[in-house]
Design a protein around this motif. Structure first.
Motif, PDB file in Angstrom:
ATOM      1  N   UNK A   1      24.345  34.826   1.166  1.00  0.00           N
ATOM      2  CA  UNK A   1      24.960  33.924   2.120  1.00  0.00           C
ATOM      3  C   UNK A   1      24.003  33.501   3.226  1.00  0.00           C
ATOM      4  N   UNK A   2      22.881  34.251   3.382  1.00  0.00           N
ATOM      5  CA  UNK A   2      21.920  33.892   4.405  1.00  0.00           C
ATOM      6  C   UNK A   2      20.835  32.942   3.895  1.00  0.00           C
ATOM      7  N   UNK A   3      20.811  32.749   2.597  1.00  0.00           N
ATOM      8  CA  UNK A   3      19.741  31.955   2.005  1.00  0.00           C
ATOM      9  C   UNK A   3      20.048  30.479   2.100  1.00  0.00           C
ATOM     10  N   UNK A   4      19.078  29.723   2.560  1.00  0.00           N
ATOM     11  CA  UNK A   4      19.179  28.267   2.567  1.00  0.00           C
ATOM     12  C   UNK A   4      18.280  27.702   1.469  1.00  0.00           C
ATOM     13  N   UNK A   5      18.772  26.677   0.805  1.00  0.00           N
ATOM     14  CA  UNK A   5      17.982  26.010  -0.219  1.00  0.00           C
ATOM     15  C   UNK A   5      17.653  24.592   0.244  1.00  0.00           C
ATOM     16  N   UNK A   6      16.416  24.221   0.020  1.00  0.00           N
ATOM     17  CA  UNK A   6      16.012  22.861   0.360  1.00  0.00           C
ATOM     18  C   UNK A   6      15.287  22.260  -0.849  1.00  0.00           C
ATOM     19  N   UNK A   7      15.836  21.161  -1.353  1.00  0.00           N
ATOM     20  CA  UNK A   7      15.224  20.495  -2.497  1.00  0.00           C
ATOM     21  C   UNK A   7      14.535  19.222  -2.019  1.00  0.00           C
ATOM     22  N   UNK A   8      13.277  19.111  -2.354  1.00  0.00           N
ATOM     23  CA  UNK A   8      12.493  17.936  -1.990  1.00  0.00           C
ATOM     24  C   UNK A   8      12.109  17.186  -3.258  1.00  0.00           C
ATOM     25  N   UNK A   9      12.467  15.915  -3.307  1.00  0.00           N
ATOM     26  CA  UNK A   9      12.130  15.088  -4.464  1.00  0.00           C
ATOM     27  C   UNK A   9      11.296  13.901  -3.999  1.00  0.00           C
ATOM     28  N   UNK A  10      10.187  13.670  -4.681  1.00  0.00           N
ATOM     29  CA  UNK A  10       9.321  12.536  -4.355  1.00  0.00           C
ATOM     30  C   UNK A  10       9.071  11.712  -5.616  1.00  0.00           C
ATOM     31  N   UNK A  11       9.090  10.420  -5.459  1.00  0.00           N
ATOM     32  CA  UNK A  11       8.605   9.522  -6.503  1.00  0.00           C
ATOM     33  C   UNK A  11       7.388   8.824  -5.920  1.00  0.00           C
ATOM     34  N   UNK A  12       6.225   9.017  -6.553  1.00  0.00           N
ATOM     35  CA  UNK A  12       4.986   8.531  -5.966  1.00  0.00           C
ATOM     36  C   UNK A  12       4.091   7.895  -7.029  1.00  0.00           C
TER      37      UNK A  12
ATOM     38  N   UNK B   1       0.825  -1.216   0.000  1.00  0.00           N
ATOM     39  CA  UNK B   1       0.000   0.000   0.000  1.00  0.00           C
ATOM     40  C   UNK B   1       0.858   1.265   0.000  1.00  0.00           C
ATOM     41  N   UNK B   2       1.873   1.261  -0.844  1.00  0.00           N
ATOM     42  CA  UNK B   2       2.786   2.404  -0.901  1.00  0.00           C
ATOM     43  C   UNK B   2       2.167   3.541  -1.694  1.00  0.00           C
ATOM     44  N   UNK B   3       2.267   4.744  -1.154  1.00  0.00           N
ATOM     45  CA  UNK B   3       1.866   5.949  -1.861  1.00  0.00           C
ATOM     46  C   UNK B   3       3.114   6.652  -2.386  1.00  0.00           C
ATOM     47  N   UNK B   4       4.072   6.859  -1.510  1.00  0.00           N
ATOM     48  CA  UNK B   4       5.366   7.424  -1.905  1.00  0.00           C
ATOM     49  C   UNK B   4       6.376   6.289  -1.973  1.00  0.00           C
ATOM     50  N   UNK B   5       6.985   6.124  -3.136  1.00  0.00           N
ATOM     51  CA  UNK B   5       7.945   5.043  -3.364  1.00  0.00           C
ATOM     52  C   UNK B   5       9.335   5.441  -2.873  1.00  0.00           C
ATOM     53  N   UNK B   6       9.708   6.702  -3.065  1.00  0.00           N
ATOM     54  CA  UNK B   6      11.010   7.203  -2.605  1.00  0.00           C
ATOM     55  C   UNK B   6      10.859   8.677  -2.266  1.00  0.00           C
ATOM     56  N   UNK B   7      11.653   9.136  -1.292  1.00  0.00           N
ATOM     57  CA  UNK B   7      11.511  10.513  -0.800  1.00  0.00           C
ATOM     58  C   UNK B   7      12.892  11.026  -0.387  1.00  0.00           C
ATOM     59  N   UNK B   8      13.247  12.199  -0.874  1.00  0.00           N
ATOM     60  CA  UNK B   8      14.578  12.717  -0.568  1.00  0.00           C
ATOM     61  C   UNK B   8      14.518  14.217  -0.318  1.00  0.00           C
ATOM     62  N   UNK B   9      15.165  14.647   0.778  1.00  0.00           N
ATOM     63  CA  UNK B   9      15.292  16.075   1.079  1.00  0.00           C
ATOM     64  C   UNK B   9      16.778  16.412   1.142  1.00  0.00           C
ATOM     65  N   UNK B  10      17.170  17.429   0.407  1.00  0.00           N
ATOM     66  CA  UNK B  10      18.561  17.894   0.437  1.00  0.00           C
ATOM     67  C   UNK B  10      18.540  19.387   0.746  1.00  0.00           C
ATOM     68  N   UNK B  11      19.230  19.787   1.811  1.00  0.00           N
ATOM     69  CA  UNK B  11      19.419  21.222   2.060  1.00  0.00           C
ATOM     70  C   UNK B  11      20.909  21.501   2.223  1.00  0.00           C
ATOM     71  N   UNK B  12      21.233  22.754   2.511  1.00  0.00           N
ATOM     72  CA  UNK B  12      22.638  23.152   2.553  1.00  0.00           C
ATOM     73  C   UNK B  12      23.432  22.435   3.638  1.00  0.00           C
ATOM     74  N   UNK B  13      22.747  22.037   4.687  1.00  0.00           N
ATOM     75  CA  UNK B  13      23.484  21.527   5.843  1.00  0.00           C
ATOM     76  C   UNK B  13      23.406  20.016   6.027  1.00  0.00           C
TER      77      UNK B  13
END
Length: 257
Positions: free
Chosen positions: A224-235, A153-165
């Protein structure tokens, strides 16, 4: 007088020439234990619904017994009055492709389940002829992966969050590799791409820009104060959800949001 065996009577209604052990033990007998004599009534309606196909499909006689038993088993919990003839355009697509996958359980079951879904009046609009062409483009391993997704009963198959830190440890492909391993699939290189291409799975990516306090930075003057966060989902997509509900015995909830 001995009790009537619903599985045997259902086989007679389906016109099975010889009660093959596989059909009796794996398909009809479990359904007979659950629904009893209702299986015989369902078998009558399945037989009527499938009869017109015998004259138009090449090699139909070679798999008719297995297919009719499989469809009857799938529809065993449906009220007999809700069983209808399958749409000709969908049945034709299924039955012209089915002879080429009879040796592969995962793929042939998908075709049979799709045909059964198209005969269930309660599922009007879910079974689509495009699903037959999707199955045609699946490898046996990909069918196993889809079955595993449905089973869990999977809805999200893979999930990844990448931020600066703090980048996530496992990548999307590594997570998909683990899912394939759990499904009993070894060679899995092209499968994720193909399942996305076919619309079963979809990938979605978001990039968010945050300031020091975690609020959205609209000025962009202090990079230099900006943080980026990339969220990738395979669903699982809405299309994939309908495919699974039509072609796989297990069900999951709608995938797209």
């Amino acid at each position: 007088m001995s009790e009537i065996d619903p599985a045997l009577e259902a086989a007679k209604q389906l016109g099975v020439k010889e009660l093959v052990p596989e059909i009796y033990k794996d398909l009809l007998q479990p359904a007979a234990k659950e629904v009893g004599n209702n299986l015989v009534t369902v078998a009558k309606f399945v037989s009527i619904g499938l009869e017109p196909l015998a004259a138009i499909v090449w090699a139909y006689d070679s798999f008719k017994d297995w297919l009719s038993a499989k469809v009857t088993s799938r529809l065993s919990h449906v009220n007999a009055e809700d069983i209808k003839q399958p749409p000709t355009h969908l049945a034709g697509a299924v039955l012209t492709q089915l002879p080429f996958v009879l040796e592969n359980e995962s793929l042939r079951d998908m075709y049979a389940n799709l045909l059964a879904s198209s005969m269930d009046a309660n599922q009007d609009g879910i079974a689509h002829v495009a699903f037959a062409h999707v199955i045609q483009q699946l490898s046996p391993d990909e069918a196993k992966i889809i079955n595993h997704i449905a089973l869990k009963s999977l809805h999200i198959v893979a999930f990844q969050i990448i931020d600066n830190s703090s980048p996530q440890t496992l990548t999307i492909h590594e997570q998909f590799d683990q899912l394939c391993h759990d499904a009993g699939v070894k060679n899995r290189t092209p499968y994720l791409v193909n399942l996305i291409r076919l619309g079963i799975l979809g990938d979605h990516e978001e990039i968010e820009h945050f300031g020091e306090e975690g609020m959205l930075n609209l000025e962009c003057g202090t990079e230099h104060l900006v943080k980026k966060r990339k969220t990738t989902r395979v669903m699982v997509t809405d299309f994939g959800d309908c495919f699974i509900r039509s072609c796989v015995s297990s069900h999951i909830t709608s995938g797209s949001r």
